[in-house]
Design an enzyme around this catalytic site. Structure first.
Site, PDB file in Angstrom:
ATOM      1  N   ASP A  46       0.843  -1.203   0.000  1.00 32.21           N
ATOM      2  CA  ASP A  46       0.000   0.000   0.000  1.00 32.21           C
ATOM      3  C   ASP A  46       0.879   1.254   0.000  1.00 32.21           C
ATOM      4  OD1 ASP A  46       0.846  -0.180   2.610  1.00 32.21           O
ATOM      5  OD2 ASP A  46      -1.138   0.005   3.517  1.00 32.21           O
ATOM      6  N   SER A  47       2.219   1.056  -0.021  1.00 29.58           N
ATOM      7  CA  SER A  47       3.131   2.178  -0.270  1.00 29.58           C
ATOM      8  C   SER A  47       2.814   2.824  -1.608  1.00 29.58           C
ATOM      9  CB  SER A  47       4.583   1.698  -0.256  1.00 29.58           C
ATOM     10  OG  SER A  47       4.747   0.575  -1.100  1.00 29.58           O
ATOM     11  N   ASP A  85      -1.019  -6.193   0.014  1.00 32.99           N
ATOM     12  CA  ASP A  85      -1.320  -5.567   1.311  1.00 32.99           C
ATOM     13  C   ASP A  85      -2.814  -5.372   1.520  1.00 32.99           C
ATOM     14  OD1 ASP A  85       0.830  -5.037   2.968  1.00 32.99           O
ATOM     15  OD2 ASP A  85       1.364  -3.171   1.943  1.00 32.99           O
ATOM     16  N   LYS A 115      -0.752  -9.533   3.152  1.00 35.39           N
ATOM     17  CA  LYS A 115       0.006  -9.028   4.300  1.00 35.39           C
ATOM     18  C   LYS A 115      -0.877  -8.060   5.067  1.00 35.39           C
ATOM     19  CE  LYS A 115       3.547  -5.912   3.795  1.00 35.39           C
ATOM     20  NZ  LYS A 115       3.038  -4.742   4.528  1.00 35.39           N
ATOM     21  N   GLU A 117      -0.845  -5.432   8.769  1.00 38.70           N
ATOM     22  CA  GLU A 117       0.042  -4.816   9.748  1.00 38.70           C
ATOM     23  C   GLU A 117      -0.427  -5.061  11.170  1.00 38.70           C
ATOM     24  OE1 GLU A 117       0.599  -0.659   8.856  1.00 38.70           O
ATOM     25  OE2 GLU A 117       1.225  -1.067   6.790  1.00 38.70           O
ATOM     26  N   GLU A 185       9.942  -3.871  10.003  1.00 37.68           N
ATOM     27  CA  GLU A 185      10.231  -2.547   9.421  1.00 37.68           C
ATOM     28  C   GLU A 185      10.790  -1.589  10.471  1.00 37.68           C
ATOM     29  OE1 GLU A 185       7.220  -0.829   6.906  1.00 37.68           O
ATOM     30  OE2 GLU A 185       8.279   1.099   6.798  1.00 37.68           O
TER      31      GLU A 185
HETATM   32  O1  KIV Z   1       3.603  -1.067   1.586  1.00 40.68           O
HETATM   33  C1  KIV Z   1       4.768  -1.469   1.478  1.00 40.68           C
HETATM   34  O2  KIV Z   1       5.446  -1.278   0.457  1.00 40.68           O
HETATM   35  C2  KIV Z   1       5.348  -2.178   2.607  1.00 40.68           C
HETATM   36  C3  KIV Z   1       6.831  -2.342   2.627  1.00 40.68           C
HETATM   37  C4  KIV Z   1       7.467  -1.051   2.955  1.00 40.68           C
HETATM   38  C5  KIV Z   1       7.253  -3.427   3.543  1.00 40.68           C
HETATM   39  O3  KIV Z   1       4.651  -2.585   3.481  1.00 40.68           O
END
Ligand code: KIV
Length: 266
Positions: A46-47, A85, A115, A117, A185
């Site tokens: 989600d970056s 994510d 994934k 968090e 992280e």
């Molecule tokens: O969203 C993302 O790219 C991430 C990485 C920074 C691990 O969670």
């Protein structure tokens, strides 16, 4: 074609002491290039809210957008294991909402795993439900960007003993709930090494030093796509901001000068 990367393959890489290579990808072109480079895991992070959409945090990213980008990445890659994510506002609502969101990323996006968090009770329950149905889950502890406001900014976690102990406990709880891999992280290198040694599942570090089972970077960062932003833990393997600006300037110059397209072109 080389055989697709599986959770078993990732576990074997850890047990054999071979580092796992993970990078983010948000579209089919980058996925194809990363696949060609031999990357093991593609993270549709989600970056993308920050590096693609231009937001200051990952919070505005929606589930529809994650599904859209995951499908693009899936179309571009054959060998890598694809992790998508769960964005902010999905798994925080309820266990059911989290599981439904994860299933959309798998069914519609084509992700191999998801994934999420943190390690709250609700997150652990979602991990248990998904893994019991055969959906691989990657955990994420330390600096968890979806909690950026609660954490007081994008800052390193686990510096004091109590916080370090909590992150280690969270990582263990995620493993016990069924997670097959964990992103660490922005935590001190020693803490990352302790967690990596304590867990049977692979750890993937970002800003967590070299003693993890693998590393992940945001692809835009490692390619130097933004010449005004480079976190201290990033190594830039290219300077594409300059390369791309230069190419576009030459194109613009040649169009304006009448040099492109050439007059010989039919
Ligand atoms: O969203 C993302 O790219 C991430 C990485 C920074 C691990 O969670």
């Amino acid at each position: 074609m080389a055989s697709p990367v599986t959770t078993t393959h990732l576990a074997t890489l850890k047990s054999q002491g071979n580092p796992i290579v993970m990078v983010t990808a948000y579209d089919a072109t980058m996925a194809r290039l990363a696949d060609r480079a031999g990357v093991d895991v593609l993270l549709v992070g989600d970056s993308l809210g920050m590096v693609v959409q231009g937001h200051p945090t990952t919070l505005p990213v929606t589930l529809d957008q994650m599904v859209y980008h995951t499908a693009m990445v899936r179309r571009g890659a054959e060998r890598p294991f694809i992790v998508a994510d769960l964005p902010f506002g999905t798994f925080q609502v309820s266990v059911e909402a989290g599981v439904e969101a994860a299933l959309r990323l798998v069914k519609e996006g084509g992700a191999h795993g998801v994934k999420l968090e943190g390690a709250t009770g609700q997150v652990l329950e979602i991990v248990r439900m998904l893994t019991s149905h055969g959906t691989p889950v990657t955990g994420h502890v330390g600096l968890i960007p979806q909690s950026v406001h609660g954490l007081g900014g994008f800052r390193m976690q686990g510096r004091d003993e109590a916080n370090a102990r909590r992150i280690l406990d969270d990582a263990r709880a995620l493993q016990d709930a069924g997670a097959h891999m964990i992103v660490l992280e922005s935590i001190p290198s020693d803490l990352a090494a302790t967690i990596t040694g304590a867990l049977a599942i692979p750890t993937i570090g970002i800003g967590a030093g070299p003693r993890c089972d693998g590393q992940v970077l945001v692809v835009n960062d490692l390619l130097g796509m933004d010449d005004e932003f480079c976190p201290s833990f990033v190594r830039q393997y290219a300077s594409l901001a300059g390369t791309i600006t230069d190419a576009l300037s030459r194109y613009a110059g040649e169009v304006r000068a009448g040099a492109f397209p050439p007059s010989t072109q039919p």
